[in-house]
Design an enzyme around this catalytic site. Structure first.
Site, PDB file in Angstrom:
ATOM      1  N   TRP A 179     -13.088  -6.850   2.948  1.00  0.00           N
ATOM      2  CA  TRP A 179     -12.793  -5.476   2.550  1.00  0.00           C
ATOM      3  C   TRP A 179     -13.867  -4.974   1.584  1.00  0.00           C
ATOM      4  O   TRP A 179     -14.588  -5.757   0.990  1.00  0.00           O
ATOM      5  CB  TRP A 179     -11.399  -5.355   1.932  1.00  0.00           C
ATOM      6  N   GLN A 238      -9.246 -12.821   3.555  1.00  0.00           N
ATOM      7  CA  GLN A 238      -9.680 -11.438   3.390  1.00  0.00           C
ATOM      8  C   GLN A 238     -10.160 -11.229   1.948  1.00  0.00           C
ATOM      9  O   GLN A 238      -9.388 -10.946   1.052  1.00  0.00           O
ATOM     10  CB  GLN A 238      -8.550 -10.454   3.706  1.00  0.00           C
ATOM     11  N   GLU A 275     -19.002   7.414  11.819  1.00  0.00           N
ATOM     12  CA  GLU A 275     -20.233   7.018  11.135  1.00  0.00           C
ATOM     13  C   GLU A 275     -20.284   5.509  10.959  1.00  0.00           C
ATOM     14  O   GLU A 275     -21.276   4.849  11.261  1.00  0.00           O
ATOM     15  CB  GLU A 275     -20.308   7.710   9.779  1.00  0.00           C
ATOM     16  N   TYR A 331       0.831  -1.202   0.000  1.00  0.00           N
ATOM     17  CA  TYR A 331       0.000   0.000   0.000  1.00  0.00           C
ATOM     18  C   TYR A 331       0.869   1.256   0.000  1.00  0.00           C
ATOM     19  O   TYR A 331       1.727   1.438   0.864  1.00  0.00           O
ATOM     20  CB  TYR A 331      -0.935   0.032   1.206  1.00  0.00           C
TER      21      TYR A 331
END
Length: 323
Positions: A205, A177, A284, A54
């Site tokens: 994800w 994942q 949120e 990443y």
């Protein structure tokens, strides 16, 4: 924040995990990234997911600095290995050499002595599976990795790994994942049934389909300025969901919590990874923790959305997959 066992392992993870794919080291400045991590910790998130690839290894480094000073035992740090992190022929894949070197580099960047979960980011068709699993097992024996998992592996690949681990007495996979949300349900056909049988937990994800399930993207309208769809580093991954056929079906579902809660209610899911560019997005999304949707709501969601993507990948064009 509620916690769940990761598959049949003894490890508990926060059912909403914080991930820094795309954002840290690229889409947002470090101060904003640290603010998001701080918000995640404040909201009770203990599980943090990243990967060496990443932002060209920068995301791991940012996360390491953001978690510096936090009591190590209070968090679960998860990262991955497979994709190229350099220009050399051995700077990629799941060979013993790359796994060992990448693990040590990740530990340095994350500023930790061990990783709670180390995941094979993809399946390596060029390396014997026995070599890969032995390298992972050695890291576990050395105390540098506590649990091992995979990401985006097919059912037959996971099954082969379990068989080899059993035969050789190696550490067993505890997690997978995959991408999973209301619009992308490919794992339901084969991966989920196998993992449920074998006790492998899903840390999924893209539970809100890169933002397509938040309601911010409307059919026939331009993407809002500053959204992921307008960001050069992230737009390629959401573009597959941003078409009128899909957006017209999700217009009005403006609460990201509904999408996250739906994912968490499906069998075999241990955690859903959420990302954020602002702390309020974290706050949120965490409201989905502990939400239980009744059967009628689940049926209505299926009626409105249905499986947009065919189960057979050969009969459909997939949205771009995450690196």
């Amino acid at each position: 924040m509620e916690h769940r066992h990761l598959g049949r392992s003894g490890l508990k993870v926060s059912e909403i995990a914080y991930g820094n794919w795309i954002t840290h080291g690229s889409q947002v400045e470090e101060d904003a990234a640290r603010a998001c991590v701080a918000a995640a910790l404040d909201e009770g998130i203990t599980t943090f997911d990243t990967a060496d690839v990443y932002a060209g290894t920068r995301a791991e480094a940012v996360l390491g600095r953001a978690l510096h000073g936090i009591r190590r035992e209070s968090v679960e740090i998860c990262t991955k290995v497979f994709w190229p992190t350099g220009s050399g022929p051995n700077d990629r894949g799941l060979s013993r050499k790359h796994i060992m070197e990448s693990a040590h580099a990740s530990l340095r960047r994350l500023q930790t002595g061990y990783m709670d979960l180390y995941q094979a980011h993809r399946y390596d068709h060029e390396t014997p599976l026995e070599e890969t699993l032995r390298a992972f097992d050695d890291l576990v024996r050395q105390g540098k990795v506590l649990y091992i998992g995979v990401s985006e592996w097919r059912a037959e690949e996971i099954s082969a790994a379990l068989e080899i681990a059993g035969q050789m007495g190696l550490d067993r996979l505890v997690s997978n994942q995959p991408q999973y949300n209301m619009l992308w349900r490919v794992i339901e056909a084969e991966v989920l049934p196998l993992c449920l049988k074998e006790g492998i937990g899903q840390i999924v994800w893209s539970p809100i389909a890169q933002g397509a399930l938040t309601g911010k993207y409307q059919p026939g309208q331009e993407a809002p300025a500053g959204s992921r769809a307008t960001d050069a580093s992230g737009s390629g991954f959401i573009r597959g969901f941003l078409n009128d056929a899909i957006l017209s079906r999700v217009a009005g579902l403006s609460m990201a919590q509904l999408a996250v809660a739906w994912v968490l209610q499906n069998p075999g899911v241990s955690a859903a990874i959420v990302g954020a560019t602002r702390p309020e997005q974290v706050r949120e999304n965490v409201k989905a923790s502990g939400v239980r949707l009744d059967d009628e709501v689940m049926r209505k969601i299926d009626d409105v959305l249905g499986p947009v993507i065919e189960r057979d990948p050969a009969r459909t064009v997939s949205p771009p997959s995450r690196p």
